[in-house]
Design a protein around this motif. Structure first.
Motif, PDB file in Angstrom:
ATOM      1  N   ALA A  30     -22.347  13.739  -2.072  1.00  0.00           N
ATOM      2  CA  ALA A  30     -22.659  14.774  -1.083  1.00  0.00           C
ATOM      3  C   ALA A  30     -21.554  14.925   0.076  1.00  0.00           C
ATOM      4  CB  ALA A  30     -23.933  14.334  -0.357  1.00  0.00           C
ATOM      5  N   ALA A  31     -20.976  13.511   0.181  1.00  0.00           N
ATOM      6  CA  ALA A  31     -19.732  13.639   1.408  1.00  0.00           C
ATOM      7  C   ALA A  31     -18.745  14.503   0.714  1.00  0.00           C
ATOM      8  CB  ALA A  31     -19.522  12.115   1.736  1.00  0.00           C
ATOM      9  N   LEU A  32     -18.367  14.042  -0.402  1.00  0.00           N
ATOM     10  CA  LEU A  32     -17.053  14.876  -1.194  1.00  0.00           C
ATOM     11  C   LEU A  32     -17.142  16.361  -1.322  1.00  0.00           C
ATOM     12  CD1 LEU A  32     -16.076  12.120  -3.895  1.00  0.00           C
ATOM     13  CD2 LEU A  32     -15.044  12.506  -1.584  1.00  0.00           C
ATOM     14  N   LEU A  33     -18.671  16.949  -1.656  1.00  0.00           N
ATOM     15  CA  LEU A  33     -18.817  18.044  -1.745  1.00  0.00           C
ATOM     16  C   LEU A  33     -18.854  18.712  -0.377  1.00  0.00           C
ATOM     17  CD1 LEU A  33     -22.047  17.920  -4.334  1.00  0.00           C
ATOM     18  CD2 LEU A  33     -19.698  19.028  -4.759  1.00  0.00           C
ATOM     19  N   SER A  34     -19.229  18.080   0.828  1.00  0.00           N
ATOM     20  CA  SER A  34     -19.172  18.703   2.037  1.00  0.00           C
ATOM     21  C   SER A  34     -17.732  18.628   2.518  1.00  0.00           C
ATOM     22  CB  SER A  34     -19.643  17.669   3.037  1.00  0.00           C
ATOM     23  OG  SER A  34     -19.312  16.680   3.223  1.00  0.00           O
ATOM     24  N   GLY A  35     -16.711  18.284   1.810  1.00  0.00           N
ATOM     25  CA  GLY A  35     -15.349  18.232   2.306  1.00  0.00           C
ATOM     26  C   GLY A  35     -14.913  17.193   3.150  1.00  0.00           C
ATOM     27  N   ALA A  36     -15.704  16.179   3.189  1.00  0.00           N
ATOM     28  CA  ALA A  36     -15.393  14.951   4.118  1.00  0.00           C
ATOM     29  C   ALA A  36     -14.468  14.050   3.282  1.00  0.00           C
ATOM     30  CB  ALA A  36     -16.806  14.044   4.570  1.00  0.00           C
ATOM     31  N   HIS A  37     -13.596  12.862   4.022  1.00  0.00           N
ATOM     32  CA  HIS A  37     -13.040  12.038   3.552  1.00  0.00           C
ATOM     33  C   HIS A  37     -14.061  10.805   3.596  1.00  0.00           C
ATOM     34  CE1 HIS A  37      -9.450  14.296   3.420  1.00  0.00           C
ATOM     35  NE2 HIS A  37      -9.639  14.878   4.567  1.00  0.00           N
ATOM     36  N   VAL A  38     -13.676   9.639   2.884  1.00  0.00           N
ATOM     37  CA  VAL A  38     -14.843   8.515   2.675  1.00  0.00           C
ATOM     38  C   VAL A  38     -14.173   7.193   2.915  1.00  0.00           C
ATOM     39  CG1 VAL A  38     -16.639   7.583   1.348  1.00  0.00           C
ATOM     40  CG2 VAL A  38     -16.581  10.006   1.412  1.00  0.00           C
ATOM     41  N   LEU A  39     -14.694   6.556   3.563  1.00  0.00           N
ATOM     42  CA  LEU A  39     -14.486   5.129   3.607  1.00  0.00           C
ATOM     43  C   LEU A  39     -15.410   4.026   3.016  1.00  0.00           C
ATOM     44  CD1 LEU A  39     -12.531   2.702   4.187  1.00  0.00           C
ATOM     45  CD2 LEU A  39     -13.631   2.803   6.704  1.00  0.00           C
ATOM     46  N   LEU A  40     -15.177   3.441   1.814  1.00  0.00           N
ATOM     47  CA  LEU A  40     -16.317   2.627   1.144  1.00  0.00           C
ATOM     48  C   LEU A  40     -15.829   1.052   1.687  1.00  0.00           C
ATOM     49  CD1 LEU A  40     -15.984   3.830  -2.668  1.00  0.00           C
ATOM     50  CD2 LEU A  40     -17.575   4.557  -0.710  1.00  0.00           C
ATOM     51  N   GLU A  41     -16.754   0.457   2.280  1.00  0.00           N
ATOM     52  CA  GLU A  41     -16.533  -0.917   2.883  1.00  0.00           C
ATOM     53  C   GLU A  41     -17.836  -1.845   2.305  1.00  0.00           C
ATOM     54  OE1 GLU A  41     -16.719  -1.550   7.263  1.00  0.00           O
ATOM     55  OE2 GLU A  41     -15.121  -0.227   7.711  1.00  0.00           O
ATOM     56  N   GLY A  42     -17.015  -3.116   1.958  1.00  0.00           N
ATOM     57  CA  GLY A  42     -17.513  -3.966   1.155  1.00  0.00           C
ATOM     58  C   GLY A  42     -16.981  -5.148   0.675  1.00  0.00           C
ATOM     59  N   ALA A 146      -2.617  21.084   0.718  1.00  0.00           N
ATOM     60  CA  ALA A 146      -3.607  20.588  -0.224  1.00  0.00           C
ATOM     61  C   ALA A 146      -4.502  21.548  -1.074  1.00  0.00           C
ATOM     62  CB  ALA A 146      -4.610  19.639   0.513  1.00  0.00           C
ATOM     63  N   ALA A 147      -4.804  21.447  -2.318  1.00  0.00           N
ATOM     64  CA  ALA A 147      -5.573  22.475  -3.066  1.00  0.00           C
ATOM     65  C   ALA A 147      -6.978  22.185  -2.649  1.00  0.00           C
ATOM     66  CB  ALA A 147      -5.392  22.468  -4.460  1.00  0.00           C
ATOM     67  N   PRO A 148      -7.912  23.060  -2.840  1.00  0.00           N
ATOM     68  CA  PRO A 148      -9.331  23.108  -2.801  1.00  0.00           C
ATOM     69  C   PRO A 148      -9.874  21.800  -3.369  1.00  0.00           C
ATOM     70  CG  PRO A 148      -8.724  25.190  -2.707  1.00  0.00           C
ATOM     71  CD  PRO A 148      -7.706  24.446  -3.270  1.00  0.00           C
ATOM     72  N   GLY A 149     -10.694  20.981  -2.851  1.00  0.00           N
ATOM     73  CA  GLY A 149     -11.432  19.768  -3.440  1.00  0.00           C
ATOM     74  C   GLY A 149     -10.356  18.393  -3.125  1.00  0.00           C
ATOM     75  N   PHE A 150      -9.285  18.593  -2.373  1.00  0.00           N
ATOM     76  CA  PHE A 150      -8.458  17.262  -2.012  1.00  0.00           C
ATOM     77  C   PHE A 150      -9.380  16.247  -1.247  1.00  0.00           C
ATOM     78  CE2 PHE A 150      -5.914  15.312   1.172  1.00  0.00           C
ATOM     79  CZ  PHE A 150      -5.375  14.027   0.686  1.00  0.00           C
ATOM     80  N   ALA A 151      -9.437  15.433  -1.429  1.00  0.00           N
ATOM     81  CA  ALA A 151     -10.104  14.069  -0.503  1.00  0.00           C
ATOM     82  C   ALA A 151      -9.734  12.763  -0.465  1.00  0.00           C
ATOM     83  CB  ALA A 151     -11.782  14.330  -0.639  1.00  0.00           C
ATOM     84  N   LEU A 152      -9.548  12.128   0.515  1.00  0.00           N
ATOM     85  CA  LEU A 152      -9.018  10.646   0.373  1.00  0.00           C
ATOM     86  C   LEU A 152     -10.608   9.968   0.276  1.00  0.00           C
ATOM     87  CD1 LEU A 152      -6.956   8.248   0.968  1.00  0.00           C
ATOM     88  CD2 LEU A 152      -8.031   8.472   3.499  1.00  0.00           C
ATOM     89  N   VAL A 153     -10.553   9.063  -0.664  1.00  0.00           N
ATOM     90  CA  VAL A 153     -11.550   7.910  -0.366  1.00  0.00           C
ATOM     91  C   VAL A 153     -10.769   6.469  -0.498  1.00  0.00           C
ATOM     92  CG1 VAL A 153     -13.514   6.771  -2.116  1.00  0.00           C
ATOM     93  CG2 VAL A 153     -12.970   9.325  -1.795  1.00  0.00           C
ATOM     94  N   ALA A 154     -11.091   5.952   0.470  1.00  0.00           N
ATOM     95  CA  ALA A 154     -10.581   4.347   0.820  1.00  0.00           C
ATOM     96  C   ALA A 154     -11.491   3.453   0.680  1.00  0.00           C
ATOM     97  CB  ALA A 154      -9.706   4.683   2.071  1.00  0.00           C
ATOM     98  N   ALA A 155     -10.981   2.289   0.358  1.00  0.00           N
ATOM     99  CA  ALA A 155     -11.805   0.932   0.069  1.00  0.00           C
ATOM    100  C   ALA A 155     -11.313  -0.094   0.695  1.00  0.00           C
ATOM    101  CB  ALA A 155     -12.059   0.813  -1.464  1.00  0.00           C
ATOM    102  N   MET A 156     -12.209  -0.963   1.495  1.00  0.00           N
ATOM    103  CA  MET A 156     -11.383  -2.065   1.855  1.00  0.00           C
ATOM    104  C   MET A 156     -12.526  -3.327   2.030  1.00  0.00           C
ATOM    105  SD  MET A 156     -10.595  -1.161   6.005  1.00  0.00           S
ATOM    106  CE  MET A 156     -12.191  -1.371   7.277  1.00  0.00           C
ATOM    107  N   ASN A 157     -12.348  -4.510   2.248  1.00  0.00           N
ATOM    108  CA  ASN A 157     -13.136  -5.611   2.541  1.00  0.00           C
ATOM    109  C   ASN A 157     -12.774  -5.821   4.110  1.00  0.00           C
ATOM    110  OD1 ASN A 157     -14.402  -8.031   2.832  1.00  0.00           O
ATOM    111  ND2 ASN A 157     -13.068  -9.208   1.475  1.00  0.00           N
ATOM    112  N   PRO A 158     -13.955  -5.600   4.776  1.00  0.00           N
ATOM    113  CA  PRO A 158     -13.921  -5.778   6.163  1.00  0.00           C
ATOM    114  C   PRO A 158     -13.769  -7.170   6.728  1.00  0.00           C
ATOM    115  CG  PRO A 158     -15.947  -4.880   5.671  1.00  0.00           C
ATOM    116  CD  PRO A 158     -15.392  -4.930   4.426  1.00  0.00           C
ATOM    117  N   PHE A 159     -14.345  -8.131   5.836  1.00  0.00           N
ATOM    118  CA  PHE A 159     -14.594  -9.447   5.997  1.00  0.00           C
ATOM    119  C   PHE A 159     -13.292 -10.272   5.713  1.00  0.00           C
ATOM    120  CE2 PHE A 159     -18.318  -7.753   4.431  1.00  0.00           C
ATOM    121  CZ  PHE A 159     -19.004  -7.597   5.776  1.00  0.00           C
ATOM    122  N   ASP A 160     -12.228  -9.736   5.179  1.00  0.00           N
ATOM    123  CA  ASP A 160     -10.978 -10.496   4.775  1.00  0.00           C
ATOM    124  C   ASP A 160     -10.040 -10.280   5.708  1.00  0.00           C
ATOM    125  OD1 ASP A 160      -8.902 -11.953   3.512  1.00  0.00           O
ATOM    126  OD2 ASP A 160      -8.895 -10.460   1.645  1.00  0.00           O
TER     127      ASP A 160
END
Length: 312
Positions: A30-42, A146-160
């Motif tokens: 849903a976030a990507l379809l809305s055009g948002a960039h996403v941060l995955l934390e865990g 950027a062409a339509p659809g471009f998005a950044l998805v980043a991941a990180m371990n916030p505890f390290d």
């Protein structure tokens, strides 16, 4: 710095089924379809990369993955002119080699940055510009939109905290954050089952219990992910075959656990035990004491080799 990319379905990288992540997958899509960039934390091993690969495969969009580390400079992220051809052709667009950022921008794909909190600040600033403006200006190359659809998805371990930097509020302000904690014991047992073969479910459950016990032990600062359970199971299978015994042999399991988990756990400063000693204690707590120990002559214990199989 390394990066991989694909267009359309993501190339097979092993089992890609995401266990017990339906809510996170739905939210990410849903976030990507809305055009948002996403941060995955865990923590590591919670399925962040697998989740994104599944979503990218389902949407049949380009996927560019880059490992975040101190060597990911702006030039490596953006790209560069071929030095040899510059001497003969000058700075013309057709000799520019796109880096992962421009590759994702031009194709309207996903740029997946692992370990975001390990990249240099100046590289993070480039990402912030691309996220905010959906374009960047490259010296001697010009504006790249950027062409339509471009998005950044980043991941990180916030505890390290080792080798990492604090992520600025500017990045949080430009992303939707999805938190991914460890899955349930049942889900982790299913994950291990997908990646191993001919494993007794009861024994597999105890392996998962062992690994999960590393996450709340007083001496352990960071415990093991489910990858540790997968390796304990796989090592036990092969070690049992080499020793001519069964996978659930007590000594086989202990040797596999020490090899698979001692490097994955991080002990608290000041702990007076080694990782192997802590793993051994946890192993005994889950699998019980060494077989036949109660039948031994106490006077012979000092002469016996700890953990040696078949000692009378």
């Amino acid at each position: 710095m390394t990066h991989t990319s694909s267009v359309g379905p993501v190339a097979d990288a092993g089992p890609t089924e995401v266990i017990e992540r339906a809510a996170e997958a739905e939210l990410l899509e849903a976030a990507l379809l809305s055009g948002a960039h996403v941060l995955l934390e865990g923590p590591p091993g919670t399925g962040k990369s697998t989740l994104l690969r599944q979503v990218a495969t389902g949407r049949r969009i380009a996927f560019v993955m880059v490992e975040g580390n101190a060597e990911l400079t702006p030039a490596r992220l953006i790209g560069h002119f071929d030095p040899a051809l510059v001497l003969t052709k000058g700075y013309v667009p057709d000799i520019f080699a796109d880096g992962p950022l421009l590759e994702a921008m031009r194709t309207g794909g996903l740029l997946y940055v692992e370990e975001l909190n390990r990249i240099p600040e100046e590289t993070l600033n480039v990402l912030l510009t691309a996220m905010s403006e959906l374009e960047i200006t490259v010296p001697r190359l010009g504006r790249v939109a950027a062409a339509p659809g471009f998005a950044l998805v980043a991941a990180m371990n916030p505890f390290d905290a080792v080798g990492t930097a604090r992520v600025s509020g500017a990045l949080y302000d430009r992303t939707c954050r999805i938190s991914m904690d460890y899955q349930t014991a049942e889900a982790e047992q299913e994950i291990v089952g997908l990646r191993t073969r001919d494993i007794d479910p009861t024994w597999r459950a105890r392996v998962v219990e062992l690994v999960r016990s590393t996450r709340d032990h007083d001496d352990i600062r960071f415990g093991s992910s489910v990858r540790g359970a997968i390796d304990v199971a796989r090592l036990s299978v092969e070690l049992a075959r080499l020793r001519g015994t069964t996978t659930d042999d007590w000594h086989v399991g202990l040797a596999a656990a020490k090899a698979a988990l001692s490097g994955r756990i991080r002990l608290h400063d000041g702990c007076d035990r080694t990782p192997e000693q802590v793993v051994t204690a946890l192993y005994v707590a889950v699998f019980g004491a060494e077989p036949s120990e109660s039948d031994r002559d106490p006077a012979s214990d000092s002469d016996a080799s700890p953990g040696s199989p078949g000692e009378p």
